[in-house]
Write a protein that holds these residues in place. Structure first.
Motif, PDB file in Angstrom:
ATOM      1  N   THR A 185       0.839  -1.197   0.000  1.00 23.46           N
ATOM      2  CA  THR A 185       0.000   0.000   0.000  1.00 23.46           C
ATOM      3  C   THR A 185       0.871   1.242   0.000  1.00 23.46           C
ATOM      4  OG1 THR A 185      -1.737  -1.166   1.227  1.00 23.46           O
ATOM      5  CG2 THR A 185      -1.782   1.244   1.293  1.00 23.46           C
ATOM      6  N   GLU A 186       0.542   2.189  -0.860  1.00 22.92           N
ATOM      7  CA  GLU A 186       1.323   3.425  -0.932  1.00 22.92           C
ATOM      8  C   GLU A 186       1.062   4.291   0.295  1.00 22.92           C
ATOM      9  OE1 GLU A 186       0.626   5.545  -4.518  1.00 22.92           O
ATOM     10  OE2 GLU A 186       1.764   4.128  -5.763  1.00 22.92           O
ATOM     11  N   ALA A 187       2.134   4.931   0.773  1.00 24.89           N
ATOM     12  CA  ALA A 187       2.023   5.809   1.938  1.00 24.89           C
ATOM     13  C   ALA A 187       3.115   6.861   1.869  1.00 24.89           C
ATOM     14  CB  ALA A 187       2.142   5.006   3.231  1.00 24.89           C
ATOM     15  N   THR A 188       2.938   7.915   2.666  1.00 24.11           N
ATOM     16  CA  THR A 188       3.896   9.017   2.714  1.00 24.11           C
ATOM     17  C   THR A 188       4.474   9.119   4.118  1.00 24.11           C
ATOM     18  OG1 THR A 188       2.593  10.218   1.066  1.00 24.11           O
ATOM     19  CG2 THR A 188       4.226  11.479   2.303  1.00 24.11           C
ATOM     20  N   VAL A 215       3.785   6.649   8.907  1.00 20.51           N
ATOM     21  CA  VAL A 215       3.414   6.946   7.521  1.00 20.51           C
ATOM     22  C   VAL A 215       1.912   7.210   7.438  1.00 20.51           C
ATOM     23  CG1 VAL A 215       5.294   5.500   6.656  1.00 20.51           C
ATOM     24  CG2 VAL A 215       2.991   4.524   6.872  1.00 20.51           C
ATOM     25  N   LYS A 216       1.508   7.903   6.368  1.00 23.05           N
ATOM     26  CA  LYS A 216       0.099   8.207   6.144  1.00 23.05           C
ATOM     27  C   LYS A 216      -0.324   7.594   4.821  1.00 23.05           C
ATOM     28  CE  LYS A 216      -3.164  12.097   5.968  1.00 23.05           C
ATOM     29  NZ  LYS A 216      -3.283  13.578   6.056  1.00 23.05           N
ATOM     30  N   VAL A 238      -0.017   5.084  10.245  1.00 26.14           N
ATOM     31  CA  VAL A 238       0.456   3.742  10.551  1.00 26.14           C
ATOM     32  C   VAL A 238       1.912   3.791  11.000  1.00 26.14           C
ATOM     33  CG1 VAL A 238       0.709   1.382   9.691  1.00 26.14           C
ATOM     34  CG2 VAL A 238      -1.073   2.869   8.744  1.00 26.14           C
ATOM     35  N   ARG A 239       2.199   3.126  12.123  1.00 23.15           N
ATOM     36  CA  ARG A 239       3.581   3.019  12.603  1.00 23.15           C
ATOM     37  C   ARG A 239       4.216   1.755  12.022  1.00 23.15           C
ATOM     38  NH1 ARG A 239       0.561   4.510  17.088  1.00 23.15           N
ATOM     39  NH2 ARG A 239       1.063   6.535  18.006  1.00 23.15           N
ATOM     40  N   ASP A 297       8.930  11.139   1.984  1.00 24.08           N
ATOM     41  CA  ASP A 297       9.249  10.067   1.043  1.00 24.08           C
ATOM     42  C   ASP A 297       8.000   9.250   0.747  1.00 24.08           C
ATOM     43  OD1 ASP A 297      11.882  10.741   0.909  1.00 24.08           O
ATOM     44  OD2 ASP A 297      12.640   9.036   2.082  1.00 24.08           O
ATOM     45  N   ARG A 298       7.917   8.768  -0.485  1.00 22.61           N
ATOM     46  CA  ARG A 298       6.842   7.853  -0.862  1.00 22.61           C
ATOM     47  C   ARG A 298       7.344   6.424  -0.658  1.00 22.61           C
ATOM     48  NH1 ARG A 298       1.865   9.754  -1.461  1.00 22.61           N
ATOM     49  NH2 ARG A 298       1.412   8.275  -3.149  1.00 22.61           N
ATOM     50  N   VAL A 299       6.590   5.631   0.098  1.00 25.58           N
ATOM     51  CA  VAL A 299       6.990   4.255   0.396  1.00 25.58           C
ATOM     52  C   VAL A 299       5.792   3.333   0.174  1.00 25.58           C
ATOM     53  CG1 VAL A 299       8.736   4.949   2.079  1.00 25.58           C
ATOM     54  CG2 VAL A 299       6.395   4.501   2.859  1.00 25.58           C
ATOM     55  N   ARG A 300       6.053   2.038   0.288  1.00 25.84           N
ATOM     56  CA  ARG A 300       4.995   1.039   0.253  1.00 25.84           C
ATOM     57  C   ARG A 300       5.093   0.183   1.516  1.00 25.84           C
ATOM     58  NH1 ARG A 300       2.271   0.100  -4.500  1.00 25.84           N
ATOM     59  NH2 ARG A 300       2.959   1.377  -6.279  1.00 25.84           N
ATOM     60  N   ILE A 301       3.941  -0.171   2.063  1.00 25.95           N
ATOM     61  CA  ILE A 301       3.918  -0.975   3.285  1.00 25.95           C
ATOM     62  C   ILE A 301       3.048  -2.213   3.085  1.00 25.95           C
ATOM     63  CG2 ILE A 301       4.333   0.980   4.823  1.00 25.95           C
ATOM     64  CD1 ILE A 301       1.328   0.980   5.471  1.00 25.95           C
ATOM     65  N   ALA A 302       3.366  -3.259   3.819  1.00 24.32           N
ATOM     66  CA  ALA A 302       2.561  -4.485   3.835  1.00 24.32           C
ATOM     67  C   ALA A 302       2.437  -4.960   5.274  1.00 24.32           C
ATOM     68  CB  ALA A 302       3.213  -5.560   2.972  1.00 24.32           C
TER      69      ALA A 302
END
Length: 366
Positions: free
Chosen positions: A309-312, A327-328, A335-336, A349-354
């Motif tokens: 999922t994309e997050a900032t 991240v948001k 989300v932590r 930064d743009r990141v992805r989380i799972a």
């Protein structure tokens, strides 16, 4: 409320110290339907709790949940409005505090400033008409147990806060009580001393095999020292279990919110599972359906290179062996993420989380 088997452990013994040599294996403590009212306000709502001989049980919860009131009822400092308190097989509900054979340690040290350390510890023994020589010997043994026998002749004002609390602990143990009660005894200490004394209390409790009830609002303290933890909320026990059970399998959203660090993210309940950002996660507790809030632990969220999922990134904190990053997501969830310190990210930064497929607690969406 859920119950869990009481762990069995060996209790070390030694003959080097008279307190240890004469220590028993603890006394069972029971609350049966304890109700406590202050006028029209009900503070405890039929509290039931069974503490096994030699067990260390913590009452954990936020301020005002009733944990200290429960301890005071056990100590005889408060009279229950209804219900029964048992020590061993004896109903002590109407027995005064000084005849319940318990030791107590409070947040405040309450030492006599005009008495030497050894005399502070001996005070309770002398009140029980123990001979002075015997009281002195047992007091030195108690001070040795907490590592302060070399400071026996000092006065309280010559000690640090941690040392004073150790004296208070020795004073509670020297009478060889059947039960030890600890009412937030570490909250006035600085962080490093608090951890040291916390571990020392647990070590001593294991060596003595004394039944111990510990009141705290600090979840880390409770998780670190307890055999079992009773999480209280609004005068009731939400769940009682081992530290591992409470953390990994919280029975209610309130327990999930209070024990450990969690992020609340939106999801859709699908019975025994919940769908979050396209992922299916098992539900801890009762089956759910419809829109829910999902409690997600930081250690169960990962930064991934693809998919996810994309997050900032909102912030990232270095905590030694790991980083904790906030991240948001696009739907506004904060989300932590707990990840290796080598994975550095910066604000915006743009990141992805799972999310790892571990059981999660949920509650109806508010």
């Amino acid at each position: 409320m859920t119950t869990s088997p009481i762990p069995v452990r060996a209790l070390p013994r030694t003959s080097e110290n008279s307190l240890l040599a004469e220590a028993g294996t603890g006394t069972r403590v029971e609350f049966r339907g304890i109700v406590k009212d202050y006028g029209a306000t009900r503070v405890l709502h039929g509290l039931d709790l069974d503490v096994a001989p030699g067990e260390f049980v913590s009452l954990l919860g936020p301020s005002g949940c009733g944990k200290t009131t429960a301890l005071r009822v056990l100590a005889g400092l408060e009279q229950a409005s209804a219900g029964v308190v048992l020590l061993g097989d004896a109903d002590v509900s109407a027995v005064p505090t000084n005849r319940r054979d318990i030791g107590m340690v409070f947040q405040s040290y309450s030492l006599f400033p005009h008495l030497r350390v050894v005399d502070n510890v001996a005070f309770g023994l002398l009140r029980r008409k123990v001979a002075k020589a015997e009281a002195a010997r047992r007091s030195h043994d108690a001070l040795a147990l907490v590592g302060l026998d070399h400071l026996a002749d000092r006065f309280p004002h010559q000690l640090s806060g941690g040392q004073q609390q150790r004296v208070a602990l020795a004073r509670a143990l020297v009478t060889e009580p059947r039960v030890l009660l600890l009412d937030e005894p570490l909250s006035a200490l600085d962080a490093k001393v608090r951890v040291q004394l916390r571990d020392e209390i647990r070590r001593i409790q294991l060596r003595l095999g004394i039944t111990t009830v510990f009141v705290t609002h600090d979840q880390e303290e409770a998780l670190a020292v307890s055999d079992r933890i009773a999480v209280m909320n609004a005068g009731r026990i939400e769940q009682i279990g081992t530290p591992e059970e409470l953390y990994l399998l919280p029975a209610t959203p309130e327990v999930a919110a209070f024990v450990g660090l969690s992020s609340l993210v939106p999801g859709i309940g699908e019975g025994a599972s919940v769908r979050v950002w396209g992922q299916s996660l098992p539900v801890s507790g009762e089956a759910v359906s419809g829109e829910v809030d999902v409690f997600v632990r930081p250690e169960n969220v990962r930064l991934v290179a693809t998919d996810g999922t994309e997050a900032t990134v909102q912030e990232s904190t270095f905590l030694g062996s790991f980083r904790r990053t906030l991240v948001k997501t696009a739907d506004g969830a904060m989300v932590r993420v707990q990840h290796p310190a080598s994975e550095r990210v910066e604000y915006d930064d743009r990141v992805r989380i799972a999310i790892d497929p571990e059981p999660v607690s949920v509650r109806p969406r508010r």
